[in-house]
Design a protein around this motif. Structure first.
Motif, PDB file in Angstrom:
ATOM      1  N   UNK A  31       0.813  -1.216   0.000  1.00  0.00           N
ATOM      2  CA  UNK A  31       0.000   0.000   0.000  1.00  0.00           C
ATOM      3  C   UNK A  31       0.846   1.265   0.000  1.00  0.00           C
ATOM      4  N   UNK A  32       0.281   2.320   0.587  1.00  0.00           N
ATOM      5  CA  UNK A  32       0.934   3.632   0.570  1.00  0.00           C
ATOM      6  C   UNK A  32       2.145   3.624   1.510  1.00  0.00           C
ATOM      7  N   UNK A  33       3.359   3.930   0.983  1.00  0.00           N
ATOM      8  CA  UNK A  33       4.510   3.921   1.891  1.00  0.00           C
ATOM      9  C   UNK A  33       4.361   4.985   2.982  1.00  0.00           C
ATOM     10  N   UNK A  34       4.814   4.661   4.185  1.00  0.00           N
ATOM     11  CA  UNK A  34       4.751   5.599   5.313  1.00  0.00           C
ATOM     12  C   UNK A  34       5.895   6.577   5.318  1.00  0.00           C
ATOM     13  N   UNK A  35       7.012   6.144   4.735  1.00  0.00           N
ATOM     14  CA  UNK A  35       8.242   6.917   4.899  1.00  0.00           C
ATOM     15  C   UNK A  35       8.676   7.565   3.598  1.00  0.00           C
ATOM     16  N   UNK A  36       9.515   8.581   3.758  1.00  0.00           N
ATOM     17  CA  UNK A  36       9.955   9.377   2.611  1.00  0.00           C
ATOM     18  C   UNK A  36      10.591   8.539   1.502  1.00  0.00           C
ATOM     19  N   UNK A  37      11.573   7.726   1.848  1.00  0.00           N
ATOM     20  CA  UNK A  37      12.397   7.140   0.791  1.00  0.00           C
ATOM     21  C   UNK A  37      11.625   6.188  -0.132  1.00  0.00           C
ATOM     22  N   UNK A  38      10.884   5.208   0.424  1.00  0.00           N
ATOM     23  CA  UNK A  38      10.124   4.350  -0.502  1.00  0.00           C
ATOM     24  C   UNK A  38       9.082   5.131  -1.295  1.00  0.00           C
ATOM     25  N   UNK A  39       8.536   6.175  -0.704  1.00  0.00           N
ATOM     26  CA  UNK A  39       7.559   7.008  -1.419  1.00  0.00           C
ATOM     27  C   UNK A  39       8.236   7.673  -2.619  1.00  0.00           C
ATOM     28  N   UNK A  40       9.380   8.263  -2.324  1.00  0.00           N
ATOM     29  CA  UNK A  40      10.132   8.966  -3.370  1.00  0.00           C
ATOM     30  C   UNK A  40      10.530   7.998  -4.507  1.00  0.00           C
ATOM     31  N   UNK A  41      10.912   6.779  -4.157  1.00  0.00           N
ATOM     32  CA  UNK A  41      11.257   5.782  -5.190  1.00  0.00           C
ATOM     33  C   UNK A  41      10.040   5.464  -6.050  1.00  0.00           C
ATOM     34  N   UNK A  42       8.862   5.399  -5.419  1.00  0.00           N
ATOM     35  CA  UNK A  42       7.656   5.080  -6.193  1.00  0.00           C
ATOM     36  C   UNK A  42       7.246   6.248  -7.086  1.00  0.00           C
ATOM     37  N   UNK A  43       7.520   7.474  -6.652  1.00  0.00           N
ATOM     38  CA  UNK A  43       7.267   8.639  -7.524  1.00  0.00           C
ATOM     39  C   UNK A  43       8.217   8.561  -8.724  1.00  0.00           C
ATOM     40  N   UNK A  44       9.476   8.267  -8.452  1.00  0.00           N
ATOM     41  CA  UNK A  44      10.458   8.177  -9.545  1.00  0.00           C
ATOM     42  C   UNK A  44      10.059   7.088 -10.541  1.00  0.00           C
ATOM     43  N   UNK A 101       5.507  13.789  -4.781  1.00  0.00           N
ATOM     44  CA  UNK A 101       5.888  13.605  -3.390  1.00  0.00           C
ATOM     45  C   UNK A 101       5.315  14.738  -2.556  1.00  0.00           C
ATOM     46  N   UNK A 102       4.803  14.404  -1.384  1.00  0.00           N
ATOM     47  CA  UNK A 102       4.384  15.449  -0.449  1.00  0.00           C
ATOM     48  C   UNK A 102       5.458  15.592   0.613  1.00  0.00           C
ATOM     49  N   UNK A 103       5.926  16.808   0.784  1.00  0.00           N
ATOM     50  CA  UNK A 103       6.931  17.082   1.820  1.00  0.00           C
ATOM     51  C   UNK A 103       6.179  17.706   2.992  1.00  0.00           C
ATOM     52  N   UNK A 104       6.231  17.028   4.149  1.00  0.00           N
ATOM     53  CA  UNK A 104       5.435  17.490   5.288  1.00  0.00           C
ATOM     54  C   UNK A 104       6.199  18.547   6.090  1.00  0.00           C
ATOM     55  N   UNK A 105       5.843  19.787   5.845  1.00  0.00           N
ATOM     56  CA  UNK A 105       6.427  20.892   6.614  1.00  0.00           C
ATOM     57  C   UNK A 105       7.616  21.514   5.911  1.00  0.00           C
ATOM     58  N   UNK A 106       7.482  22.824   5.613  1.00  0.00           N
ATOM     59  CA  UNK A 106       8.596  23.575   5.038  1.00  0.00           C
ATOM     60  C   UNK A 106       9.025  24.688   5.979  1.00  0.00           C
ATOM     61  N   UNK A 107       8.501  24.605   7.218  1.00  0.00           N
ATOM     62  CA  UNK A 107       8.767  25.690   8.173  1.00  0.00           C
ATOM     63  C   UNK A 107       9.383  25.179   9.474  1.00  0.00           C
ATOM     64  N   UNK A 108      10.084  24.053   9.375  1.00  0.00           N
ATOM     65  CA  UNK A 108      10.801  23.560  10.552  1.00  0.00           C
ATOM     66  C   UNK A 108      12.037  24.432  10.796  1.00  0.00           C
ATOM     67  N   UNK A 109      12.507  24.509  12.038  1.00  0.00           N
ATOM     68  CA  UNK A 109      13.722  25.288  12.311  1.00  0.00           C
ATOM     69  C   UNK A 109      14.982  24.539  11.861  1.00  0.00           C
ATOM     70  N   UNK A 110      15.091  24.326  10.557  1.00  0.00           N
ATOM     71  CA  UNK A 110      16.245  23.627   9.959  1.00  0.00           C
ATOM     72  C   UNK A 110      16.748  24.503   8.810  1.00  0.00           C
ATOM     73  N   UNK A 111      17.955  24.253   8.290  1.00  0.00           N
ATOM     74  CA  UNK A 111      18.513  25.166   7.277  1.00  0.00           C
ATOM     75  C   UNK A 111      17.599  25.409   6.083  1.00  0.00           C
ATOM     76  N   UNK A 112      16.900  24.398   5.565  1.00  0.00           N
ATOM     77  CA  UNK A 112      16.010  24.661   4.419  1.00  0.00           C
ATOM     78  C   UNK A 112      14.531  24.544   4.783  1.00  0.00           C
ATOM     79  N   UNK A 113      14.241  24.391   6.069  1.00  0.00           N
ATOM     80  CA  UNK A 113      12.847  24.366   6.519  1.00  0.00           C
ATOM     81  C   UNK A 113      12.199  22.989   6.510  1.00  0.00           C
ATOM     82  N   UNK A 114      12.878  21.988   5.894  1.00  0.00           N
ATOM     83  CA  UNK A 114      12.286  20.639   5.894  1.00  0.00           C
ATOM     84  C   UNK A 114      12.945  19.773   6.966  1.00  0.00           C
ATOM     85  N   UNK A 115      12.255  18.722   7.352  1.00  0.00           N
ATOM     86  CA  UNK A 115      12.698  17.871   8.460  1.00  0.00           C
ATOM     87  C   UNK A 115      14.031  17.191   8.158  1.00  0.00           C
TER      88      UNK A 115
END
Ligand SMILES: NC(=O)c1ccc[n+]([C@@H]2O[C@H](COP(=O)([O-])OP(=O)(O)OC[C@H]3O[C@@H](n4cnc5c(N)ncnc54)[C@H](O)[C@@H]3O)[C@@H](O)[C@H]2O)c1
Length: 376
Positions: A216-229, A236-250
């Motif tokens: 079914x639907x992958x839970x995690x980033x990497x297998x999801x990204x592979x299936x998009x490719x 791909x949905x990136x959850x959150x672009x406003x985290x306190x990190x250098x580019x805002x993503x987790x």
């Protein structure tokens, strides 16, 4: 030659670890109910290890061997079943030296809607396994724990001594099993137990023959990204672009599944060589990569474009989760050797050769096995 039992050995991490153990001269018995694992993965592990042909010994038991004593035995069974476990401990003359316990359910979201199932498989399954180990005189166990135990801590990097504060039923079951194993280790002399807390295992064997094949639907980033490719998902949905990190993503600590497999080999060697003990180790790279960094590295390594959109944060996520892996290096001389680019290359080698995962595979050589997997 040591004989080891892998529960859940037909799954993602178990199949890679099984191959590594076969290649380093262990005999491997796998018990798996195929709820999320694949008989085809087992067929390919045997092929990569140079074992075969497969022989069916009973309706639930198959073996692939070589003349030098290499042997992979597969038992279709449930870790909650004492009969299935007894079969696993006694097959081919018994004498299991150690258990690597991968079998379990691992989807956080599902654990919130099906907590009873998660407690039953993850916790009751481990109780049944420990009882079976008692019946068969085996006291060496490597357990698949998780960095999810640390919850949403701000601590960077996270040492093993950080407080355990899981925030979902999946995490509670992992914490309960760690507690249970600690009590068991204290209850009688002779136990050798390693609690391995994985961070984010990703990638695949470099052959592209085995890899992660989520239902079914992958839970995690990497297998999801592979299936998009691979064109299986639109973007791909990136959850959150406003985290306190250098580019805002987790930011997460990704480790190549082959590094993780080798970590299990080291932990097993250590437990078998040293006096009885209970060991708790983080297995991670010690480096953090943001979601966008993973996307960009995947694109650059594989010459692809990955469409993505940034959406709201998911509840329960945190900004940064990175292992302090120094204890694993100190105790067993293990550290990750493979880079994020290696992860992206090998993950894509698997996904591009198997766009539908194991389901697209030819099934002839162990047709019986595959039919059994599908319950016919
Ligand atoms: N993949 C990760 O990101 C991650 C991170 C931390 C910890 N872990 C833990 O590592 C272990 C392995 O994870 P994985 O990614 O390989 O998962 P996976 O789902 O690919 O493998 C688990 C295997 O266990 C089998 N299984 C499930 N219930 C069973 C039962 N009742 N009896 C027998 N077999 C059963 C499944 O069929 C599957 O083959 C799990 O315990 C998981 O919680 C995984």
């Amino acid at each position: 030659m040591t004989k080891v039992l892998l529960t859940g050995g037909a799954g993602f991490i178990g199949s890679h670890t099984g191959l590594t153990l076969l290649e380093s001269g262990h005999q491997v018995v796998v018990v798996d109910d195929f709820s999320n694992g694949s008989a085809e993965a087992m067929r390919r592990v045997a092929e990569l290890a140079g074992l075969g042909p497969w022989r069916q010994a009973s309706t639930e038991h198959w073996t692939a061997a070589d003349p030098e004593g290499g042997r992979l035995t597969l038992i279709r069974g449930d870790v909650r079943s004492p009969q299935d476990l007894d079969r696993a401990f006694t097959v081919d003359g018994g004498d299991i030296s150690a258990v690597l316990h991968f079998a379990g359910l691992k989807a956080v979201g599902e654990s919130m809607t099906q907590p009873l199932r998660y407690w039953d498989v993850n916790v009751t399954g481990t109780v049944r396994l420990l009882e079976a180990m008692g019946r068969h005189g085996c006291q060496t166990l490597v357990f698949s724990s998780s960095a999810t135990l640390y919850g949403t801590t701000d601590q960077v990097p996270i040492p093993e001594t950080a407080p355990l504060q899981p925030i979902n039923p999946y995490g509670y079951t992992k914490a309960a099993v760690e507690r249970l194993l600690t009590d068991v280790a204290a209850s009688a002399p002779g136990w050798r137990i390693a609690l391995l807390r994985y961070f984010n295992p990703v990638g695949a064997h470099p052959s592209g023959r085995i890899g992660e094949d989520p239902n079914g639907l992958p839970n995690n980033l990497f297998p999801f990204l592979c299936q998009v490719a691979a064109g299986r998902r639109r973007h791909l949905q990136v959850f959150g672009g406003d985290w306190p990190t250098p580019d805002g993503t987790g930011v997460r600590d990704y480790l190549h599944v082959m590094d993780l497999a080798e970590g299990h080999g080291r932990a097993l060697d250590l437990l078998l060589a040293e006096p009885p003990q209970r060991l708790t180790l983080n297995l991670g790279s010690g480096r953090g990569h943001s979601v966008l960094e993973v996307v960009q590295t995947f694109e650059a390594t594989n010459g692809l474009r990955l469409p993505y959109t940034v959406v709201a944060r998911r509840p329960g996520d945190s900004a940064v989760s990175v292992a302090d892996p120094r204890e694993a290096e100190r105790r067993m001389g293990w550290r990750t050797r493979r880079s994020l680019a290696d992860i992206c290359r090998d993950g894509w080698a698997w996904q591009s050769a198997n766009p539908q995962g194991y389901r697209s595979a030819e099934k002839e050589p162990i047709g019986e096995l595959i039919r059994a997997q599908h319950g016919s």
